[in-house]
Motif scaffolding. Structure first.
Motif, short mmCIF file in Angstrom:
data_model
loop_
_atom_site.label_atom_id
_atom_site.label_comp_id
_atom_site.label_asym_id
_atom_site.label_seq_id
_atom_site.Cartn_x
_atom_site.Cartn_y
_atom_site.Cartn_z
N GLN A 125 -24.34 36.40 -24.85
CA GLN A 125 -24.16 37.35 -23.80
C GLN A 125 -22.62 37.82 -23.82
O GLN A 125 -22.45 38.91 -23.40
CB GLN A 125 -24.69 36.75 -22.54
N GLN A 126 -21.73 36.48 -23.88
CA GLN A 126 -20.55 37.06 -23.89
C GLN A 126 -20.01 38.01 -24.97
O GLN A 126 -19.42 39.06 -24.68
CB GLN A 126 -19.49 35.80 -23.82
N GLU A 127 -20.66 37.69 -26.10
CA GLU A 127 -20.47 38.72 -27.48
C GLU A 127 -21.04 40.09 -27.10
O GLU A 127 -20.21 40.95 -27.51
CB GLU A 127 -21.02 37.91 -28.62
N GLU A 128 -22.24 40.17 -26.42
CA GLU A 128 -22.60 41.44 -26.22
C GLU A 128 -21.85 42.27 -25.17
O GLU A 128 -21.71 43.49 -25.38
CB GLU A 128 -24.19 41.36 -25.81
N ARG A 129 -21.27 41.62 -24.11
CA ARG A 129 -20.61 42.01 -23.11
C ARG A 129 -19.23 42.66 -23.89
O ARG A 129 -19.09 43.87 -23.46
CB ARG A 129 -20.11 41.36 -22.04
N LEU A 130 -18.73 41.82 -24.76
CA LEU A 130 -17.36 42.39 -25.30
C LEU A 130 -17.70 43.47 -26.41
O LEU A 130 -17.11 44.59 -26.23
CB LEU A 130 -16.76 41.27 -26.06
#
Length: 138
Positions: A125-130
């Motif tokens: 999820q963090q990767e997708e947000r970035l």
């Protein structure tokens, strides 16, 4: 699969010698072909290492080393980022590059699934947000 195509530096690129109009024209046509095929994601040339710096990490110590750097064979003059079906496709595209004298390295880019269970749902999820943030700034 994504690949980073690394153009190795040489004495000319490290001396700041810029390509002439013919080379720029030929590379422009090559990049257009890559883009038309849906392969090209990014393409950039780099200034010589004399305009760069390195940061060496040793525990909590950070040491800044200003360029130029001595080992030309370890330096990069430019890169492409490509989306291809296979390493073989990347190799075939590299073979078409209009450079007379060069060494080009092809490296596969890690994808999220390459990290297995260590890449938890929270990290995904963090990767997708970035990535969303980066895409919004383009």
């Amino acid at each position: 699969m994504r690949c980073m195509i690394l153009v190795k530096a040489d004495k000319n690129s490290e001396a700041g010698v810029l390509p002439d109009q013919q080379i720029l024209t030929d590379m422009g046509k090559y990049n257009e072909a890559l883009a038309a095929a849906g392969v090209l994601l990014a393409a950039e040339g780099l200034h010589p290492s004399s305009k760069g710096a390195r940061v060496r990490f040793s525990g909590s110590t950070r040491t800044v080393i200003d360029g130029p750097f001595a080992e030309t064979k370890e330096l990069i003059a430019g890169f492409w980022l490509w989306q291809v079906k296979s390493m073989e496709e990347a190799i075939e595209w590299v073979k078409r590059c209009p450079m007379a004298h060069a060494e080009i390295e092809i490296r596969q880019v890690f994808e999220a699934e390459d990290f297995g269970a260590a890449f938890t749902p929270e990290l995904r999820q963090q990767e997708e947000r970035l990535r969303t943030q980066m895409d919004a700034k383009r």
